[in-house]
Scaffold this motif. Structure first.
Motif, PDB file in Angstrom:
ATOM      1  N   ALA A   1     -31.948  34.998  90.650  1.00  0.00           N
ATOM      2  CA  ALA A   1     -30.558  35.390  90.890  1.00  0.00           C
ATOM      3  C   ALA A   1     -30.487  36.751  91.576  1.00  0.00           C
ATOM      4  O   ALA A   1     -29.732  36.940  92.541  1.00  0.00           O
ATOM      5  N   CYS A   2     -31.272  37.704  91.085  1.00  0.00           N
ATOM      6  CA  CYS A   2     -31.261  39.047  91.667  1.00  0.00           C
ATOM      7  C   CYS A   2     -31.734  39.033  93.117  1.00  0.00           C
ATOM      8  O   CYS A   2     -31.140  39.683  93.987  1.00  0.00           O
ATOM      9  N   LEU A   3     -32.803  38.296  93.381  1.00  0.00           N
ATOM     10  CA  LEU A   3     -33.327  38.246  94.746  1.00  0.00           C
ATOM     11  C   LEU A   3     -32.357  37.550  95.694  1.00  0.00           C
ATOM     12  O   LEU A   3     -32.213  37.944  96.856  1.00  0.00           O
ATOM     13  N   ASP A   4     -31.684  36.517  95.202  1.00  0.00           N
ATOM     14  CA  ASP A   4     -30.689  35.823  96.014  1.00  0.00           C
ATOM     15  C   ASP A   4     -29.562  36.776  96.387  1.00  0.00           C
ATOM     16  O   ASP A   4     -29.159  36.874  97.556  1.00  0.00           O
ATOM     17  N   LEU A   5     -29.059  37.500  95.401  1.00  0.00           N
ATOM     18  CA  LEU A   5     -27.962  38.437  95.657  1.00  0.00           C
ATOM     19  C   LEU A   5     -28.416  39.608  96.523  1.00  0.00           C
ATOM     20  O   LEU A   5     -27.650  40.115  97.349  1.00  0.00           O
ATOM     21  N   GLN A   6     -29.648  40.030  96.355  1.00  0.00           N
ATOM     22  CA  GLN A   6     -30.179  41.133  97.167  1.00  0.00           C
ATOM     23  C   GLN A   6     -30.380  40.705  98.619  1.00  0.00           C
ATOM     24  O   GLN A   6     -29.922  41.384  99.552  1.00  0.00           O
ATOM     25  N   ASP A   7     -31.062  39.590  98.819  1.00  0.00           N
ATOM     26  CA  ASP A   7     -31.459  39.211 100.171  1.00  0.00           C
ATOM     27  C   ASP A   7     -30.325  38.583 100.977  1.00  0.00           C
ATOM     28  O   ASP A   7     -30.264  38.747 102.195  1.00  0.00           O
ATOM     29  N   ARG A   8     -29.421  37.878 100.305  1.00  0.00           N
ATOM     30  CA  ARG A   8     -28.326  37.231 101.029  1.00  0.00           C
ATOM     31  C   ARG A   8     -27.099  38.115 101.177  1.00  0.00           C
ATOM     32  O   ARG A   8     -26.364  38.004 102.165  1.00  0.00           O
TER      33      ARG A   8
ATOM     34  N   ASP B   1     -15.512  33.376  96.990  1.00  0.00           N
ATOM     35  CA  ASP B   1     -15.927  31.989  97.242  1.00  0.00           C
ATOM     36  C   ASP B   1     -17.271  31.892  97.949  1.00  0.00           C
ATOM     37  O   ASP B   1     -17.833  30.807  98.077  1.00  0.00           O
ATOM     38  N   ARG B   2     -17.820  33.017  98.397  1.00  0.00           N
ATOM     39  CA  ARG B   2     -19.147  33.011  99.019  1.00  0.00           C
ATOM     40  C   ARG B   2     -20.261  33.220  98.005  1.00  0.00           C
ATOM     41  O   ARG B   2     -21.432  33.012  98.306  1.00  0.00           O
ATOM     42  N   LEU B   3     -19.898  33.641  96.810  1.00  0.00           N
ATOM     43  CA  LEU B   3     -20.904  34.015  95.822  1.00  0.00           C
ATOM     44  C   LEU B   3     -21.586  32.794  95.216  1.00  0.00           C
ATOM     45  O   LEU B   3     -20.936  31.776  94.958  1.00  0.00           O
ATOM     46  N   PRO B   4     -22.885  32.891  94.964  1.00  0.00           N
ATOM     47  CA  PRO B   4     -23.593  31.816  94.256  1.00  0.00           C
ATOM     48  C   PRO B   4     -23.286  31.897  92.761  1.00  0.00           C
ATOM     49  O   PRO B   4     -23.845  32.720  92.041  1.00  0.00           O
ATOM     50  N   ARG B   5     -22.380  31.057  92.309  1.00  0.00           N
ATOM     51  CA  ARG B   5     -21.925  31.131  90.922  1.00  0.00           C
ATOM     52  C   ARG B   5     -23.066  30.920  89.933  1.00  0.00           C
ATOM     53  O   ARG B   5     -23.086  31.512  88.855  1.00  0.00           O
ATOM     54  N   ALA B   6     -24.018  30.062  90.289  1.00  0.00           N
ATOM     55  CA  ALA B   6     -25.135  29.812  89.374  1.00  0.00           C
ATOM     56  C   ALA B   6     -25.927  31.090  89.136  1.00  0.00           C
ATOM     57  O   ALA B   6     -26.375  31.362  88.017  1.00  0.00           O
ATOM     58  N   ALA B   7     -26.095  31.894  90.173  1.00  0.00           N
ATOM     59  CA  ALA B   7     -26.830  33.150  90.031  1.00  0.00           C
ATOM     60  C   ALA B   7     -26.075  34.111  89.123  1.00  0.00           C
ATOM     61  O   ALA B   7     -26.659  34.745  88.234  1.00  0.00           O
ATOM     62  N   LEU B   8     -24.765  34.223  89.326  1.00  0.00           N
ATOM     63  CA  LEU B   8     -23.968  35.118  88.490  1.00  0.00           C
ATOM     64  C   LEU B   8     -23.973  34.675  87.031  1.00  0.00           C
ATOM     65  O   LEU B   8     -24.114  35.496  86.116  1.00  0.00           O
TER      66      LEU B   8
END
Length: 215
Positions: free
Chosen positions: A44-51, A173-180
Motif C-alpha cells: 500500500a505504501c509503495l503504491d501510494l508513493q510511486d503512483r 476517486d483516483r485513490l486505491p481504496r484497498a491500499a488505504l
C-alpha cells in the motif's frame, strides 16, 4: 521495489532501534517498522508513493497519530508536507534513486557486484528517514489531545490519510481504496488485540461471562 524500511523489519524485532533516541522517537520508529511489516501495508505504501508521490513517513505519521485518536487538520498536514519537503528532495529521494539505479548494471559493474554498496545506501536512506521522522515528532508536539472513543480510531486514521492526499491535490476517486483500507485495518488491529485476552474475548464480554452462574 521494496521500500528501505522493509530491510530493517527483522532487525527491529531483535534489537533496540537506537540507544540515544528519546522515548517518543523510539516509539514512533518502532510503530513505523511494525506497521510496515503488517500484511498489505508495504504494498500500500509503495503504491501510494510511486503512483501519487506521497511520502511514506507522512503516511505512517497519519496512521500513528490516528491510532492515538488525533485528527490532523489540513493545515497541520500541509505544514508537515512543506516542512519535510526540502529534506526529502535533497536527502531521501536522491539516495533512494541511487539505490534503485544500482539494481541495474552500471557499465561493467553488474547488480550482484554492487550489492554491498546498495546495502550501505539502504542504511543511509533509513537514517535519512529517521531524521525526517524525528522532525515530524517535533511538529506534532502541540496537537490536540486524544479521542477516548476506541470505535472512532479507524475513522480518524482514514480521515488523516484522506486529508493528506487532499493536501497533495489527489482526487478521492483516483485513490486505491484497498491500499488505504489496508493501512487503516492494520493500524487499528493492535488496539483491539490489546482489548482481548488469551481466550480471544474482549474485556466486556469476559466480565459478563464471569458473572453468569454455572448451569
Amino acid at each position: 521495489m521494496k521500500h528501505v524500511l522493509a530491510s530493517q523489519i527483522t532487525a527491529h524485532h531483535t534489537r533496540a532501534m537506537t540507544q540515544d533516541s528519546s522515548h517518543d522517537s523510539d516509539t514512533f520508529r518502532q510503530f513505523c517498522l511494525s506497521l510496515y511489516a503488517a500484511q498489505g501495508v508495504e504494498a500500500a505504501c509503495l503504491d501510494l508513493q510511486d503512483r501519487f508521490d506521497l511520502d511514506v513517513t507522512l503516511i505512517l505519521m497519519c496512521c500513528w497519530v490516528g491510532q492515538h485518536g488525533v485528527r490532523l487538520s489540513p493545515d497541520a498536514l500541509a505544514q508537515a508536507e512543506q516542512s519535510v519537503k526540502p529534506w526529502r528532495e535533497t536527502a531521501i529521494d536522491p539516495i533512494r534513486a541511487l539505490r534503485r539505479r544500482l539494481k541495474e548494471a552500471v557499465g561493467p559493474i553488474d547488480p550482484e557486484r554492487a550489492k554491498s554498496v546498495r546495502d550501505l545506501i539502504k542504511q543511509a536512506e533509513l537514517a535519512a528517514e529517521f531524521v525526517q521522522m524525528d522532525h515530524l515528532l517535533l511538529l506534532l508536539e502541540h496537537l490536540p489531545g486524544r479521542d477516548a472513543r476506541m470505535a472512532d480510531r479507524a475513522g480518524i486514521v482514514r480521515g488523516n490519510l484522506l486529508r493528506y492526499t487532499a493536501v497533495k491535490g489527489i482526487e478521492t476517486d483516483r485513490l486505491p481504496r484497498a491500499a488505504l483500507e489496508a493501512l487503516v485495518a492494520q493500524t487499528v488491529k493492535p488496539l483491539y488485540q490489546d482489548e482481548e485476552g488469551e481466550d480471544g474475548l474482549d474485556t466486556e464480554t469476559r466480565d459478563a461471562r464471569s458473572e453468569t452462574p454455572d448451569p
